[in-house]
Design a protein around this motif. Structure first.
Motif, short mmCIF file in Angstrom:
data_model
loop_
_atom_site.label_atom_id
_atom_site.label_comp_id
_atom_site.label_asym_id
_atom_site.label_seq_id
_atom_site.Cartn_x
_atom_site.Cartn_y
_atom_site.Cartn_z
N GLU A 289 121.53 46.90 40.92
CA GLU A 289 120.57 45.97 41.52
C GLU A 289 119.57 45.44 40.50
OE1 GLU A 289 118.93 48.32 44.65
OE2 GLU A 289 120.48 47.74 46.09
N ARG A 290 119.20 46.26 39.55
CA ARG A 290 118.18 45.84 38.59
C ARG A 290 118.72 45.00 37.46
NH1 ARG A 290 113.54 49.71 35.84
NH2 ARG A 290 112.52 48.05 34.64
N HIS A 291 119.96 45.33 36.99
CA HIS A 291 120.44 44.69 35.76
C HIS A 291 121.64 43.78 35.94
CE1 HIS A 291 117.68 47.09 33.34
NE2 HIS A 291 118.08 48.15 34.01
N GLY A 292 122.47 44.01 36.95
CA GLY A 292 123.61 43.14 37.20
C GLY A 292 124.52 42.94 35.99
N SER A 294 124.08 41.76 33.19
CA SER A 294 123.52 41.99 31.84
C SER A 294 123.94 43.33 31.26
CB SER A 294 121.99 41.91 31.89
OG SER A 294 121.45 42.99 32.61
N ILE A 295 124.49 44.22 32.08
CA ILE A 295 124.96 45.50 31.57
C ILE A 295 126.45 45.69 31.88
CG2 ILE A 295 122.73 46.64 31.63
CD1 ILE A 295 123.72 48.03 34.24
N ALA A 296 127.20 44.61 32.02
CA ALA A 296 128.64 44.70 32.24
C ALA A 296 129.26 45.57 31.15
CB ALA A 296 129.27 43.32 32.23
N GLY A 297 130.10 46.51 31.54
CA GLY A 297 130.73 47.42 30.59
C GLY A 297 130.00 48.72 30.40
N PHE A 298 128.77 48.80 30.92
CA PHE A 298 128.00 50.04 30.84
C PHE A 298 128.80 51.15 31.54
CE2 PHE A 298 124.95 53.02 32.69
CZ PHE A 298 124.09 53.29 31.63
N THR A 299 129.09 52.25 30.83
CA THR A 299 130.01 53.27 31.33
C THR A 299 129.36 54.64 31.43
OG1 THR A 299 131.84 52.08 30.26
CG2 THR A 299 132.28 54.34 30.96
N THR A 300 129.66 55.35 32.50
CA THR A 300 129.22 56.73 32.67
C THR A 300 130.44 57.59 32.96
OG1 THR A 300 128.81 56.44 35.03
CG2 THR A 300 126.95 56.05 33.54
N PHE A 301 130.25 58.90 33.02
CA PHE A 301 131.37 59.82 33.20
C PHE A 301 130.98 60.91 34.19
CE2 PHE A 301 128.74 61.27 29.74
CZ PHE A 301 128.57 62.63 29.99
N SER A 302 132.00 61.63 34.70
CA SER A 302 131.74 62.68 35.66
C SER A 302 132.76 63.80 35.53
CB SER A 302 131.78 62.12 37.09
OG SER A 302 131.56 63.14 38.04
N THR A 303 132.31 65.04 35.79
CA THR A 303 133.21 66.19 35.80
C THR A 303 133.86 66.37 37.17
OG1 THR A 303 131.34 67.64 36.29
CG2 THR A 303 131.98 67.42 33.97
N TYR A 304 133.49 65.55 38.15
CA TYR A 304 134.24 65.50 39.40
C TYR A 304 134.55 64.05 39.72
CZ TYR A 304 129.27 65.69 40.81
OH TYR A 304 127.91 65.55 40.89
N LEU A 305 135.55 63.86 40.57
CA LEU A 305 136.06 62.52 40.80
C LEU A 305 135.04 61.65 41.51
CD1 LEU A 305 138.84 61.38 40.03
CD2 LEU A 305 139.55 61.72 42.40
N PRO A 306 134.65 60.52 40.93
CA PRO A 306 133.67 59.63 41.57
C PRO A 306 134.28 58.96 42.81
CG PRO A 306 134.53 58.61 39.60
CD PRO A 306 135.05 60.01 39.61
N ASN A 401 131.33 46.46 36.39
CA ASN A 401 132.32 45.39 36.27
C ASN A 401 131.71 44.13 35.64
OD1 ASN A 401 130.87 44.12 38.34
ND2 ASN A 401 132.35 44.67 39.93
N ALA A 402 132.58 43.19 35.30
CA ALA A 402 132.14 41.99 34.58
C ALA A 402 131.12 41.19 35.35
CB ALA A 402 133.35 41.11 34.26
N ALA A 403 131.21 41.20 36.68
CA ALA A 403 130.26 40.43 37.50
C ALA A 403 128.94 41.17 37.67
CB ALA A 403 130.87 40.13 38.86
N GLY A 404 128.91 42.44 37.29
CA GLY A 404 127.68 43.22 37.44
C GLY A 404 127.37 43.57 38.88
N THR A 405 128.40 43.65 39.72
CA THR A 405 128.17 43.88 41.14
C THR A 405 128.48 45.31 41.59
OG1 THR A 405 130.42 43.11 41.63
CG2 THR A 405 128.64 41.49 41.73
N ALA A 406 129.15 46.09 40.75
CA ALA A 406 129.52 47.45 41.14
C ALA A 406 130.01 48.24 39.95
CB ALA A 406 130.60 47.42 42.22
N PHE A 407 129.96 49.57 40.09
CA PHE A 407 130.66 50.44 39.16
C PHE A 407 132.11 50.52 39.61
CE2 PHE A 407 126.46 51.92 37.96
CZ PHE A 407 126.60 52.28 36.62
#
Length: 432
Positions: A289-292, A294-306, A401-407
């Motif tokens: 919501e804050r960055h859209g 402008s942060i396309a490609g920003f990646t995080t990780f998890s030890t359990y399935l998101p 995602n590229a549109a900045g609308t969701a992970f």
């Protein structure tokens, strides 16, 4: 989508000691005592005399901080526990016994934890202890001495210590201090060749991940450099100029949740982009919501399935949460999800321990499990027979995602890989 941090539980562990804190059917024959009825269910002729075990009930102890800053951070623990126990009890329980619990507040401190653990165990009323606390180390020695099984959230290093064979949890990136090779494999698969690792010099909690990922990158021959970021001294725009001077095509962010996305947005505004941006924190609806875009490609990780994976096991969890913990909103909240998985480990162990369980039998049976994945909620599989301090063999990655609308889930599309939803080391736990 709930606001979650893939390293949230790890952060709770390290934050608790800083100024920021105000805050698993295997070997059933070996496990069973041989006193079960012919049909494998408890009956009137059974004489199971383990603590907390009666003809129709199996009682455990639940320990967590109920108040204060830490209690607030962990306030959905019972929602996850109630959801998993609701499912198993409505399905007939474990070998015909309903699982119930007695809970205690340990205030999130080792001192209080030792007191409440003694209280639960000395009463003889509990078979095992389920813990979700930053103070579980307090009663760990007593539980080990008494041979009481313990299952919990991997918030402290004690859960990764092989000296405590009675303690079980799911993988943690940070607890135990071992580097996972998954990070190096993932970044190399994205085409990364050189990395800059940004960590803060003001928060000890945010410096734990940096040396581990550095080890993982060195292992795949990706050179690294370090930069320190302090949001009280500089700002994202000014720091972006430092990044422009770097030749790195990989940006690693070991920063608090708000700082990483701001730096990425500022770097993009300054014309500086990276092939890979991997952050230890920042996953959540508020980031989008804050960055859209402008942060396309920003990646995080998890030890359990998101939850972006949207698997049948996750749908089962979400529907169960609506039934057994309707107050949990949203139902994909991090701590409740982790507590559900921890409780599932306990349920798995109780099933493996046989119709007349003993505490020693539970521990032996669960340690013999080499392919646990919480029914599909964990990437890869856990081998409880191996050292508890081993790093996670598999991880899941999500990126904006590229549109900045969701992970969105980053799929593993290389031919021959066992799953598109997980990234694994060459020989993940349970593979050999």
């Amino acid at each position: 989508m709930a606001s979650r941090n893939p390293l949230y539980l790890d952060r709770l562990r390290v934050r608790h000691g800083t100024a920021l804190t105000a805050a698993a059917a295997v070997l059933a024959a070996a496990a069973a005592s041989g006193c079960a009825g012919d049909n494998g269910s408890p009956g009137a002729g059974n004489s199971c005399d383990s603590p907390g075990v009666s003809a129709d009930e199996l009682r455990i102890g639940l320990v967590f901080p109920n108040e204060g800053t830490i209690g607030e951070a962990l306030n959905t623990v019972r929602n996850g526990v109630d959801t998993r126990l609701g499912l198993v009890n409505d399905a007939g329980g474990i070998h015909g016994r309903t699982i119930t619990y007695t809970w205690r507040d340990d205030q999130g401190t080792p001192q209080a934890n030792e007191v409440v653990v003694h209280d639960l165990v000395d009463s003889g009323a509990v078979f095992a202890v389920l813990e979700a606390s930053t103070g579980a180390s307090g009663g760990a020695d007593y539980l080990r001495t008494r041979g009481v099984p313990a299952v919990g959230l991997p918030i402290e290093d004690i859960w990764a210590d092989p000296a405590y064979p009675n303690m079980f949890t799911f993988p943690s990136v940070v607890a135990g201090g071992s580097a996972s090779g998954v990070f190096g494999r993932y970044i190399k698969a994205q085409g990364g060749t050189q990395a800059v690792i940004v960590s803060t010099d003001s928060v000890v909690a945010a410096q734990r991940f940096a040396p581990l990922i550095e080890q993982s990158l060195v292992a795949v021959r990706i050179p690294t450099e370090r930069l320190a970021y302090n949001s009280t001294i500089t700002n994202p725009a000014r720091f972006a100029s430092q990044l422009r001077a770097s030749d790195a095509d990989v940006l690693i962010l070991d920063l608090p949740p708000a700082d990483g996305p701001e730096i990425v947005a500022a770097a993009r505004a300054a014309g500086r982009t990276f092939r890979v941006v991997l952050a230890a924190a920042g996953y959540g609806k508020e980031t989008i919501e804050r960055h859209g875009a402008s942060i396309a490609g920003f990646t995080t990780f998890s030890t359990y399935l998101p939850f972006e994976a949207n698997t049948p096991a996750q749908q089962t969890y979400l529907h169960a949460a609506q039934q057994y913990a309707p107050e949990l909103q949203p139902p994909d909240e991090d701590v409740a999800y982790g507590s559900y998985i921890a409780t599932d480990i306990l349920v798995h162990g109780l099933n493996a321990a046989g119709p007349c369980p003993t505490q020693e039998g539970f521990i032996q049976a669960l340690r013999a499990v080499s392919d646990y994945n919480a029914g599909g909620l964990l990437p890869g599989r856990i081998a409880f027979d191996k050292s508890a301090e081993q790093p996670p063999g598999c991880l899941s990655f999500t990126q904006v995602n590229a549109a900045g609308t969701a992970f969105e889930l980053v799929p593993h599309v290389r031919p021959g890989e066992p799953s598109h939803t997980e990234w694994c080391d060459e020989q993940p736990p349970g593979s050999s």
